[in-house]
Design an enzyme around this catalytic site. Sequence first.
Site, PDB file in Angstrom:
ATOM      1  N   TYR A  30       0.818  -1.210   0.000  1.00 28.15           N
ATOM      2  CA  TYR A  30       0.000   0.000   0.000  1.00 28.15           C
ATOM      3  C   TYR A  30       0.855   1.265   0.000  1.00 28.15           C
ATOM      4  CZ  TYR A  30      -4.856  -1.488   0.612  1.00 28.15           C
ATOM      5  OH  TYR A  30      -6.119  -1.973   0.424  1.00 28.15           O
TER       6      TYR A  30
ATOM      7  N   LYS B  38       2.075 -15.288   2.800  1.00 26.24           N
ATOM      8  CA  LYS B  38       2.309 -16.049   1.566  1.00 26.24           C
ATOM      9  C   LYS B  38       3.799 -16.394   1.560  1.00 26.24           C
ATOM     10  CE  LYS B  38       0.905 -17.743  -2.390  1.00 26.24           C
ATOM     11  NZ  LYS B  38      -0.058 -18.863  -2.492  1.00 26.24           N
TER      12      LYS B  38
ATOM     13  N   ASP C 112      -4.089 -17.878   0.566  1.00 25.86           N
ATOM     14  CA  ASP C 112      -5.086 -18.535  -0.299  1.00 25.86           C
ATOM     15  C   ASP C 112      -5.885 -19.567   0.497  1.00 25.86           C
ATOM     16  OD1 ASP C 112      -2.698 -19.948  -0.100  1.00 25.86           O
ATOM     17  OD2 ASP C 112      -2.709 -20.672  -2.169  1.00 25.86           O
TER      18      ASP C 112
ATOM     19  N   ASP D 291      -6.893  -6.364   3.749  1.00 29.56           N
ATOM     20  CA  ASP D 291      -7.948  -5.662   3.015  1.00 29.56           C
ATOM     21  C   ASP D 291      -8.923  -6.673   2.428  1.00 29.56           C
ATOM     22  OD1 ASP D 291      -9.287  -3.504   1.698  1.00 29.56           O
ATOM     23  OD2 ASP D 291      -8.271  -4.072  -0.154  1.00 29.56           O
TER      24      ASP D 291
ATOM     25  N   ASP E   3     -12.917  -8.048   4.069  1.00 31.09           N
ATOM     26  CA  ASP E   3     -14.190  -7.959   3.331  1.00 31.09           C
ATOM     27  C   ASP E   3     -14.861  -9.325   3.276  1.00 31.09           C
ATOM     28  OD1 ASP E   3     -14.029  -5.257   2.800  1.00 31.09           O
ATOM     29  OD2 ASP E   3     -14.419  -5.471   0.646  1.00 31.09           O
TER      30      ASP E   3
HETATM   31  C1  IPM Z   1     -10.606  -0.423   3.441  1.00 34.37           C
HETATM   32  C2  IPM Z   1     -10.764   0.205   2.087  1.00 34.37           C
HETATM   33  C3  IPM Z   1      -9.542   1.072   1.822  1.00 34.37           C
HETATM   34  C4  IPM Z   1      -8.345   0.162   1.815  1.00 34.37           C
HETATM   35  C5  IPM Z   1      -9.626   1.925   0.537  1.00 34.37           C
HETATM   36  C6  IPM Z   1     -10.849   2.818   0.557  1.00 34.37           C
HETATM   37  C7  IPM Z   1      -8.384   2.725   0.317  1.00 34.37           C
HETATM   38  O1  IPM Z   1     -10.936  -0.774   1.124  1.00 34.37           O
HETATM   39  O2  IPM Z   1     -10.566   0.339   4.435  1.00 34.37           O
HETATM   40  O3  IPM Z   1     -10.547  -1.645   3.525  1.00 34.37           O
HETATM   41  O4  IPM Z   1      -8.012  -0.440   0.778  1.00 34.37           O
HETATM   42  O5  IPM Z   1      -7.718   0.015   2.854  1.00 34.37           O
HETATM   43 MG    MG Z   2     -11.129  -2.741   1.891  1.00 32.31          MG
END
Ligand code: IPM
Ligand code: MG
Length: 362
Positions: free
Chosen positions: A135, A190, A222, A246, A250
């Site tokens: 990042y 990884k 993975d 990240d 999700d």
């Molecule tokens: C998160 C989001 C951010 C990230 C974006 C909006 C930059 O996806 O907070 O997970 O990738 O960290």
């Molecule tokens: Mg995110």
Amino acid sequence: MKIAVLPGDGIGPEIVKEAVKVLNVLGEKFELEEAPVGGAGYEAKGHPLPDSTLALAKEADAILFGAVGDWKYDKLERALRPEQAILGLRKHLQLFANFRPAICYPQLTGASSLKEEIVSGLDILIVRELNGDIYFGAPRGVREAPDGLFAGSKEGFDTMRYSEPEVRRIAHVAFQAAQKRGKKLTSVDKANVLETSQFWKDVMIDVSKEYADVELSHMYVDNAAMQLVKAPKSFDVIVTGNMFGDILSDEAAMLTGSIGMLPSASLDKNNKGLYEPSHGSAPDIAGKGVANPLATILSAAMMLRYSLNKADQADRIENAVRKVLEQGYRTGDILTPGCKQVGTVAMGDAVVAALRNGPRPG
Ligand code: IPM
Ligand code: MG
């Protein structure tokens, strides 16, 4: 106690408003100051993270953040896009420890896309490193490839890197979080392919010597992605780098069927933090009054617990949220047959009513 309130874009302003409403009935003296961020920052001051907003965030004891982003800013150059606001705040304030709990509330198991028995009772915590990795790693950019099969052609490149102190500090945070929970920590990497990951793993093993009561295991990313849908309850705390975190956070959030319920905290070394819902700005439903404010309300609870030393008030809010779920109130995203569908404001009102009727801290 000064709280910087940064509503941002899309549904951000509506959901933050409900969280502020909840904070204001706790009977505490908070000083709340609002500032524009993301697309709203760009509109007001020409930058997604205006200097005045950053200054406010720096001087406050904690930050309550809504969400940033809207398709209408997709054409802006990268440095001016709304996402830069959250990345900039993380970096400038050294908010390196991101806590992303994924909890499946008993009343909401039916909202998950997975079978109920896989997710009911799920309560896992992802600790994501937030200041390093690909990042932020330099160098990065677009250049003429200096070597390889396609030397001389144009290429895009980023750099994955982690320094030892960076891995150590997130390791300590994760081990300490695991100590307060089920005492199981899975470090996701990884290491079968990446040098950075092997290094990460070695440092994790070294730090684990200081936490004999926590069981450390390692998993390739993975496989972790697979295990999260196969047997998510086999995890307790997961610690991982910025990029893998990240993606996995999700995935974990979606297991619960209700990303609209999940709060998050991003902390510095002194537990000063930024608190935001795990979901995004949802521009498609912005302004319609249908967004679920509970993730933001629960983020305010996390703020009370981690940054403002008010665990009793955090408990009050969390109990009030449980209460409104028991009462059957649902926004559209978590609606199941037989429940009462409400909008953003009515959901906030229901939490306020539950707080007023519930027990107060001694
Ligand atoms: C998160 C989001 C951010 C990230 C974006 C909006 C930059 O996806 O907070 O997970 O990738 O960290
Ligand atoms: Mg995110």
